[in-house]
Write an enzyme that holds these catalytic residues in place. Sequence first.
Site, mmCIF file in Angstrom:
data_model
loop_
_atom_site.group_PDB
_atom_site.id
_atom_site.type_symbol
_atom_site.label_atom_id
_atom_site.label_comp_id
_atom_site.label_asym_id
_atom_site.label_seq_id
_atom_site.Cartn_x
_atom_site.Cartn_y
_atom_site.Cartn_z
ATOM 1 N N CYS A 137 -6.247 2.295 5.152
ATOM 2 C CA CYS A 137 -6.995 1.143 5.645
ATOM 3 C C CYS A 137 -6.563 0.887 7.097
ATOM 4 O O CYS A 137 -5.624 1.515 7.590
ATOM 5 C CB CYS A 137 -6.743 -0.080 4.767
ATOM 6 N N GLU A 150 0.923 3.977 1.689
ATOM 7 C CA GLU A 150 1.379 4.467 2.983
ATOM 8 C C GLU A 150 2.585 3.659 3.485
ATOM 9 O O GLU A 150 3.528 4.213 4.045
ATOM 10 C CB GLU A 150 0.255 4.384 4.031
ATOM 11 N N CYS A 201 -2.809 -0.162 7.457
ATOM 12 C CA CYS A 201 -1.886 0.965 7.220
ATOM 13 C C CYS A 201 -1.970 1.970 8.360
ATOM 14 O O CYS A 201 -0.954 2.535 8.775
ATOM 15 C CB CYS A 201 -2.186 1.639 5.876
ATOM 16 N N HIS A 227 0.846 -1.196 0.000
ATOM 17 C CA HIS A 227 0.000 0.000 0.000
ATOM 18 C C HIS A 227 0.877 1.240 0.000
ATOM 19 O O HIS A 227 2.002 1.222 0.512
ATOM 20 C CB HIS A 227 -0.916 0.012 1.214
#
Length: 192
Positions: free
Chosen positions: A96, A67, A99, A65
Amino acid sequence: MEASLAPEDSSLMDRDTFTDNFSENMKNKTYLCYEVKVFEGDTQTQVGVFNGYLKNESITWPGCHAEVCFLDQISSLGLDKEKRYTVIFYISWSPCYKCAKKLVEFLGKNQNVTLHIITVRIYDIYETYEEGLRDLDRAGAQISIMTSKELEHCWETFVDHQGQPFQPWFNIDQNYQRLTQRLENILNTQGN
């Protein structure tokens, strides 16, 4: 340690990619534009700024992801404990739950870093998303919905706009107001 957070390929995002991912379209990619401001000790003297953008599932970080890609990148620099850092995420989806937890852990280990998350949409695919946002808020991260002015800043800073001015899309202000209210409700609600 002096190092650059700019990606090796420091190209700007193309206009269509920005519009497709930062407008009300429901693309499933997350794009994260970042600014890292570096300050000397306890002073307000800014001694550096780095910016760039990342996306999830990139060639450099497959399966990652955006992040987490950012955390990998910034952690590899060895942040100077004598300096303060302000990190601003302009992101197409809020983090999410997983993260959010990694960002909370990062903030806990780096008391000299403040984080501002400015998002276009609230990532609400999984039930735990609200808890993740509240955890970030409790950890000191500032979370807000992106305004038209912030979108224009992203256009000017991160997009190869080729001299074209930013054109706000239809209902941008109504969407901002609706999502801001929703985010406030999430952050002000106690978890189960």
